[in-house]
Design a protein around this motif. Sequence first.
Motif: not given
Length: 220
Positions: A6-10, A94-98, A101-106, A112-114
């Motif tokens: 599980v990753f944070d994004l930013d 997985a990505i769990i981000s605050t 979501l648009l960026h997370v989806a990109m 190829e995140i699950d």
Amino acid sequence: MLKLAVFDLDGTLKQARDPYVYLHERVGVAEEGKALIAAGMAGKLDYEEWLRRDAVLWLGTPQARIEQWFREDAYVPGARETVTALRERDVKVAIISTGVLLHVAMVAEELEIDWICGNEILFADEGEGPVVSGEVRAHVSVAGKGAVMERVQAEFAVSPEECLAVGDTRGDIPLFERAAVGVAVNPDRPEVAEAAKIVLPTLDLTLLLDHLHAYAPHFW
């Protein structure tokens, strides 16, 4: 065996640590954004209202322009390679981000995140394409990543002992607490480093797999 990462994004997979500050700067409302951060951190706004007021500052900004700005936010060195290596080992990612979501989806599409979770900035079609409407849906608060982590663990039927968590701020400590190995990437505060099993002192994921193998060879 490691089954879920599980990753944070930013500030973890992408270089800009705060996506809202990043967008405020691009739109040209950095000072107004600072005032919102101060109010939010002081507890004067609930999280969804804070998010909505952020979005109002971007009102009318084309979705295409926001997508372009997010593309310009570069990946952290080693991010793509690390995710690819995990997926090649049949690890779900997985990505769990605050963040947005648009960026997370990109990112999810590119890497190829699950499984993903983030906060929705809504758009309205004004005839020449979608623009920021000022409406939002909050799914992950600053203090809410732990509950989301438990949800994704349940969906993939994995235990904390089978999980890796990677992040950079205090909001990611609940992820570390629900994983066998927590990794702090360029942590912003001492308590973030203290909560992690592995600390990467710079914004670079290149050696993460080597560190992980040295720390917990049984994962592989």
